[in-house]
Structure formats: C-alpha cells, structure tokens
Design an enzyme around this catalytic site. Structure first.
Site, PDB file in Angstrom:
ATOM      1  NE  ARG A  82      -4.955  -1.178   9.701  1.00  0.00           N
ATOM      2  CZ  ARG A  82      -3.864  -0.708   9.088  1.00  0.00           C
ATOM      3  NH1 ARG A  82      -3.827   0.512   8.637  1.00  0.00           N
ATOM      4  NH2 ARG A  82      -2.829  -1.475   8.935  1.00  0.00           N
ATOM      5  NE  ARG A 118       5.948  -0.541  10.073  1.00  0.00           N
ATOM      6  CZ  ARG A 118       4.882  -0.501   9.273  1.00  0.00           C
ATOM      7  NH1 ARG A 118       4.972   0.117   8.105  1.00  0.00           N
ATOM      8  NH2 ARG A 118       3.748  -1.052   9.621  1.00  0.00           N
ATOM      9  NE  ARG A 144       7.722  -2.672   6.477  1.00  0.00           N
ATOM     10  CZ  ARG A 144       6.406  -2.598   6.530  1.00  0.00           C
ATOM     11  NH1 ARG A 144       5.723  -2.047   5.543  1.00  0.00           N
ATOM     12  NH2 ARG A 144       5.756  -3.090   7.555  1.00  0.00           N
ATOM     13  NE  ARG A 164       1.678  -5.031  11.113  1.00  0.00           N
ATOM     14  CZ  ARG A 164       2.749  -4.894  10.342  1.00  0.00           C
ATOM     15  NH1 ARG A 164       3.905  -5.445  10.694  1.00  0.00           N
ATOM     16  NH2 ARG A 164       2.675  -4.216   9.226  1.00  0.00           N
ATOM     17  CE  LYS A 215      -2.067  -1.135   3.895  1.00  0.00           C
ATOM     18  NZ  LYS A 215      -1.394  -2.417   4.165  1.00  0.00           N
TER      19      LYS A 215
HETATM   20  P1  AP5 Z   1       4.854  -1.625   1.937  1.00  0.00           P
HETATM   21  O1  AP5 Z   1       4.568  -0.785   0.747  1.00  0.00           O
HETATM   22  O2  AP5 Z   1       5.549  -0.997   3.079  1.00  0.00           O
HETATM   23  O3  AP5 Z   1       3.511  -2.385   2.394  1.00  0.00           O
HETATM   24  P2  AP5 Z   1       2.232  -1.861   3.179  1.00  0.00           P
HETATM   25  O4  AP5 Z   1       1.038  -2.486   2.571  1.00  0.00           O
HETATM   26  O5  AP5 Z   1       2.267  -0.376   3.289  1.00  0.00           O
HETATM   27  O6  AP5 Z   1       2.484  -2.567   4.568  1.00  0.00           O
HETATM   28  P3  AP5 Z   1       2.360  -2.010   6.049  1.00  0.00           P
HETATM   29  O7  AP5 Z   1       3.084  -2.968   6.921  1.00  0.00           O
HETATM   30  O8  AP5 Z   1       2.746  -0.564   6.146  1.00  0.00           O
HETATM   31  O9  AP5 Z   1       0.818  -2.139   6.277  1.00  0.00           O
HETATM   32  P4  AP5 Z   1       0.035  -2.124   7.589  1.00  0.00           P
HETATM   33  O10 AP5 Z   1      -1.337  -1.908   7.115  1.00  0.00           O
HETATM   34  O11 AP5 Z   1       0.232  -3.295   8.449  1.00  0.00           O
HETATM   35  O12 AP5 Z   1       0.739  -0.937   8.432  1.00  0.00           O
HETATM   36  P5  AP5 Z   1       0.351   0.586   8.686  1.00  0.00           P
HETATM   37  O13 AP5 Z   1       1.601   1.343   8.748  1.00  0.00           O
HETATM   38  O14 AP5 Z   1      -0.711   1.022   7.764  1.00  0.00           O
HETATM   39  O15 AP5 Z   1       5.703  -2.902   1.419  1.00  0.00           O
HETATM   40  C1  AP5 Z   1       6.168  -3.865   2.348  1.00  0.00           C
HETATM   41  C2  AP5 Z   1       7.583  -4.329   1.926  1.00  0.00           C
HETATM   42  O16 AP5 Z   1       7.494  -4.985   0.664  1.00  0.00           O
HETATM   43  C3  AP5 Z   1       8.598  -3.172   1.729  1.00  0.00           C
HETATM   44  O17 AP5 Z   1       9.874  -3.613   2.101  1.00  0.00           O
HETATM   45  C4  AP5 Z   1       8.538  -2.910   0.220  1.00  0.00           C
HETATM   46  O18 AP5 Z   1       9.771  -2.392  -0.263  1.00  0.00           O
HETATM   47  C5  AP5 Z   1       8.259  -4.309  -0.329  1.00  0.00           C
HETATM   48  N1  AP5 Z   1       7.448  -4.303  -1.542  1.00  0.00           N
HETATM   49  C6  AP5 Z   1       6.423  -3.472  -1.844  1.00  0.00           C
HETATM   50  N2  AP5 Z   1       5.891  -3.780  -3.035  1.00  0.00           N
HETATM   51  C7  AP5 Z   1       6.600  -4.859  -3.498  1.00  0.00           C
HETATM   52  C8  AP5 Z   1       6.519  -5.647  -4.672  1.00  0.00           C
HETATM   53  N3  AP5 Z   1       5.580  -5.397  -5.609  1.00  0.00           N
HETATM   54  N4  AP5 Z   1       7.368  -6.681  -4.803  1.00  0.00           N
HETATM   55  C9  AP5 Z   1       8.302  -6.952  -3.844  1.00  0.00           C
HETATM   56  N5  AP5 Z   1       8.449  -6.232  -2.711  1.00  0.00           N
HETATM   57  C10 AP5 Z   1       7.579  -5.196  -2.536  1.00  0.00           C
HETATM   58  O19 AP5 Z   1      -0.281   0.495  10.137  1.00  0.00           O
HETATM   59  C11 AP5 Z   1       0.527   0.155  11.236  1.00  0.00           C
HETATM   60  C12 AP5 Z   1      -0.332   0.056  12.491  1.00  0.00           C
HETATM   61  O20 AP5 Z   1      -0.924   1.329  12.799  1.00  0.00           O
HETATM   62  C13 AP5 Z   1      -1.508  -0.914  12.439  1.00  0.00           C
HETATM   63  O21 AP5 Z   1      -1.122  -2.244  12.705  1.00  0.00           O
HETATM   64  C14 AP5 Z   1      -2.406  -0.338  13.549  1.00  0.00           C
HETATM   65  O22 AP5 Z   1      -1.928  -0.676  14.816  1.00  0.00           O
HETATM   66  C15 AP5 Z   1      -2.214   1.162  13.369  1.00  0.00           C
HETATM   67  N6  AP5 Z   1      -3.222   1.719  12.428  1.00  0.00           N
HETATM   68  C16 AP5 Z   1      -2.967   2.300  11.222  1.00  0.00           C
HETATM   69  N7  AP5 Z   1      -4.109   2.658  10.629  1.00  0.00           N
HETATM   70  C17 AP5 Z   1      -5.114   2.307  11.477  1.00  0.00           C
HETATM   71  C18 AP5 Z   1      -6.519   2.394  11.420  1.00  0.00           C
HETATM   72  N8  AP5 Z   1      -7.156   2.916  10.346  1.00  0.00           N
HETATM   73  N9  AP5 Z   1      -7.234   1.912  12.467  1.00  0.00           N
HETATM   74  C19 AP5 Z   1      -6.626   1.386  13.542  1.00  0.00           C
HETATM   75  N10 AP5 Z   1      -5.305   1.266  13.668  1.00  0.00           N
HETATM   76  C20 AP5 Z   1      -4.543   1.719  12.638  1.00  0.00           C
HETATM   77 MG    MG Z   2       2.479   0.977   4.867  1.00  0.00          MG
END
Ligand code: AP5
Ligand code: MG
Length: 225
Positions: A95, A167, A134, A178, A20
């Site tokens: 979410r 992270r 990552r 997660r 994402k």
């Molecule tokens: P990356 O692009 O970083 O993936 P991502 O989908 O953004 O993954 P996240 O871990 O950030 O998602 P998440 O939803 O768990 O975390 P968030 O920060 O939103 O890619 C991942 C890796 O793969 C990278 O190394 C990248 O280089 C690689 N990659 C990417 N594309 C690739 C490809 N095509 N091929 C190969 N490699 C690739 O949320 C974190 C926490 O915050 C949550 O757990 C929760 O506690 C809280 N939170 C956030 N939003 C909310 C909400 N709305 N409600 C409640 N709690 C929330």
């Molecule tokens: Mg992310």
C-alpha cells in the site's frame, strides 16, 4: 486446448470497497492458492487482543496505515510459509512505495520471477455505497451486502446463523479518510508496477460474477492438452 492462469502469484490492488476480498476469495477457491489479506490478518490479531492487534486496531479504526516495518515483517512471515509455496493471492499489500520495494526484494528471495497485479477500477460513489452496505459475519467472517442474498441489517448470517455486523472502519468519517489515504499514498504505487509491466486493469463495477470472469479471462492463456 484448455485455459490456465499465466501466473499463480497475484496481488489484488484497488481502493477500499473495490471488491479485492470478494474477488480474491472467489479466485482462491477456484485455483487453490491461499488468499492472504493483510487487513484480515490485522483484524484477527485485534480480535485475539495481541499487542500487534491492539496497536493495529487503533490505526485501522482511524483510517490510517499501519507502519511499513510492521507490515513488511508480517508479509515476509506469511509468504515464507509452506502453504504459499505454490502461489498466493495477496490482498491489500503493498500500500506504499517502501512496501512495494520490500516485496520486490522478498519475491526475489523466494525465487518468484513472475507475478501480476490485478487492479480493480471502481468509481468513488460506488465504493462509498458498497462500504456503507457491507456486513460481516462475526463468526465465520463471510462478507455480505445489505439488500443482497436476502441479507438486511439485523438478519443472521445466511450460512452459519452468526451475527452480521458493520466493520468499525466502515463508519462514514473513517471511509472518507481511507479513500483519501488510498489516493494520496497507495494509488501512486501503481506507477511502480506500470514500469514493471505487470498491471492488469479490470472494470470492477459489474457484478461479482462478471468481474471474476473478466479477471480469469485476462489472467489466462490457452495451453496444449
Ligand atoms: P470487499 O470485497 O470487501 O472490498 P475490498 O476491496 O476488500 O474492501 P476493503 O474495505 O476490505 O479494503 P481495504 O483495502 O480498505 O481494507 P483492508 O481490510 O485491506 O467488498 C466491499 C463490499 O462490496 C462488500 O459488501 C461486498 O459484498 C460488496 N461487493 C464486492 N464486489 C461487488 C460487486 N462486484 N458488486 C456489488 N457489490 C460488491 O485493510 C483495512 C485496514 O488495515 C487499512 O485501512 C489499514 O489500516 C490496515 N492495512 C491493511 N493492509 C495494510 C498495509 N499493507 N499497510 C498498512 N496498513 C494496512
Ligand atoms: Mg477486503
């Protein structure tokens, strides 16, 4: 004839590690709308040590979700800013079903009557592989993968020389939690958007470039001029 996005109001949806953040960053740079990642906002609040940040860090590191009322208030504030007036890419929100319902009301208030939800489909094995590889730059926040772009554990950020770190929520047991929370609580939100007819499924397993290409193809239409 040239191609243009059918909407500049986008939600990026998918499990942890689906790409994402990577895809939202690429599309945001290409079309010039802000990338709003709720995870990034919470991590930045945690780094600044604000009361919200301290509370959120404990929840994030345990792999749970931050309460809906806090998240809805946070997103309401960001989407009402002038920078978001011409469109936005919302990454990681909603979410839960209550968050989705609150967003519907907020979009109506903001007179946003067209939007799309881009869903990145990636299998669990690949998600775990991506998250365990990552690395994030402590200084500029850029995201890398071990073994790509010449990056390895312990190497500096290729862009700014900052330190690359894992992270805290990418530890194995937190990743498992997660993924479970995603399946139990977040994935069901897709049914809500299916009903609204706004889902755009994209195969997230290709390279970042091929996934970006597929997203732009699916979101674009030909216009005169
Ligand atoms: P990356 O692009 O970083 O993936 P991502 O989908 O953004 O993954 P996240 O871990 O950030 O998602 P998440 O939803 O768990 O975390 P968030 O920060 O939103 O890619 C991942 C890796 O793969 C990278 O190394 C990248 O280089 C690689 N990659 C990417 N594309 C690739 C490809 N095509 N091929 C190969 N490699 C690739 O949320 C974190 C926490 O915050 C949550 O757990 C929760 O506690 C809280 N939170 C956030 N939003 C909310 C909400 N709305 N409600 C409640 N709690 C929330
Ligand atoms: Mg992310």
């Amino acid at each position: 004839m040239r191609k243009e996005l059918t909407t500049r109001h986008l939600l990026f949806f998918g499990p942890p590690g689906a790409g994402k953040g990577t895809q939202a960053t690429m599309l945001s740079a290409r079309v010039g709308v802000p990338h709003i990642s709720t995870g990034e906002i919470l991590r930045s609040a945690a780094a600044q040590g604000t009361p919200l940040g301290k509370r959120a860090k404990e929840i994030i590191d345990a792999g749970h979700l931050v309460p809906d009322d806090i998240m809805v208030e946070l997103v309401r504030d960001v989407l009402r800013k002038p920078e978001a007036r011409g469109g936005f890419i919302l990454d990681g929100f909603p979410r839960t079903l209550p968050q989705a319902e609150a967003l519907t009301a907020l979009l109506a208030e903001l007179h946003v009557n067209s939007f799309a939800v881009v869903v990145l489909d990636v299998d669990e094995e690949e998600l775990v592989r991506r998250l365990s590889n990552r690395l994030v730059c402590e200084r500029d926040g850029r995201v890398y993968s071990v073994g790509r772009s010449g990056v390895n554990r312990g190497s500096p950020c290729p862009d700014c020389g900052g330190q690359l770190v894992q992270r805290d929520d990418d530890r194995e047991e937190t990743v498992r939690r997660r993924l479970k929370v995603y399946l139990q609580t977040t994935a069901p939100v897709l049914a809500y958007y299916e009903q609204l007819g706004v889902l755009v499924h994209v195969d997230g397993r290709g390279t970042a470039e091929t996934v970006h290409w597929e997203i732009t193809q699916k979101l674009s239409e030909e216009v005169e001029g």
